[in-house]
Design an enzyme around this catalytic site. Sequence first.
Site, short mmCIF file in Angstrom:
data_model
loop_
_atom_site.label_atom_id
_atom_site.label_comp_id
_atom_site.label_asym_id
_atom_site.label_seq_id
_atom_site.Cartn_x
_atom_site.Cartn_y
_atom_site.Cartn_z
N LYS A 1 7.56 21.00 -66.78
CA LYS A 1 8.64 20.53 -67.57
C LYS A 1 9.59 21.61 -67.64
CE LYS A 1 5.97 19.35 -70.99
NZ LYS A 1 4.82 19.93 -70.56
N ARG B 1 0.27 31.47 -65.11
CA ARG B 1 1.60 31.76 -65.65
C ARG B 1 1.83 33.08 -66.47
NH1 ARG B 1 4.18 27.12 -69.58
NH2 ARG B 1 2.34 27.58 -70.52
N ARG C 1 -5.27 22.23 -75.70
CA ARG C 1 -4.14 21.54 -75.60
C ARG C 1 -4.23 20.27 -74.74
NH1 ARG C 1 -1.36 26.32 -72.94
NH2 ARG C 1 0.74 25.13 -72.71
#
Length: 213
Positions: A13, A122, A166
């Site tokens: 996103k 990441r 999460r």
Amino acid sequence: MNLIFLGPPGAGKGTVADLAKDALGIPHISSGQLFREQIKIGSPLGKRVEAILKAGNLVDDETTIEFVRERLGHPDVARGYILDGFPRTIAQAEALCAFSRPEAVINFTLSEERILRRLEGRRVAPSTGRNYHILYNPPKVAGFDDETGEALIQRPDDRKEAILNRLEVYLRETRPLIDHYMEKGLLLDLDASPSPREVLDQLLLLMREKGIH
Ligand code: AP5
């Protein structure tokens, strides 16, 4: 043009929003990044939410809604916005309706296997939040930001345990928003598995097809 980017953690996103903000000429507002900036400057809010973010839990609705409502009052959102990471609960979606009207909700879809690969690889630049991936979007010099040269870090919530939490939180609290926005006729599914540029192109095509300008 008011857009919401919805989807599981790590679906891309933020990466696509960074590309889309230039293509569409509207700001990218990430609730997670807003919180991380507060943590970085050591504000009272930052101190209150730091452990919550680290564990991958959600900040309470009241705090989050007020924080985003205030941000949407800034002059740069006069032509619209890309909201990334908000709303994340039904209560937040209902509150948003009272102060702003989304025109489309883009639902990023990606398999769990790819989500895990993207999050584990990441790396971010601490001062700007700029994103990299050790395999899919590596910096020019391994471990360092292309523009500032600062050392890249792994987000504390990108450790395995926090990622799993999460994902659970997403399924429990956020996925119900898919039906919520589908019933309102606002939901547009977007396959998030190709490269960021291809995902952006698909998004722009989808918006043209739906007449969203
Ligand atoms: P937030 O920052 O919103 O985290 P998130 O939703 O978990 O989203 P991510 O940033 O992890 O993923 P993304 O989809 O943006 O993926 P990205 O583009 O980085 O929220 C953090 C925390 O803040 C929450 O846990 C919560 O505590 C709090 N919070 C925030 N909003 C809240 C709210 N509304 N209510 C309550 N609490 C809230 O990509 C991931 C990786 O994949 C990158 O390395 C990237 O380079 C790579 N990548 C991206 N796209 C591609 C692609 N197409 N192909 C290959 N690699 C790709």
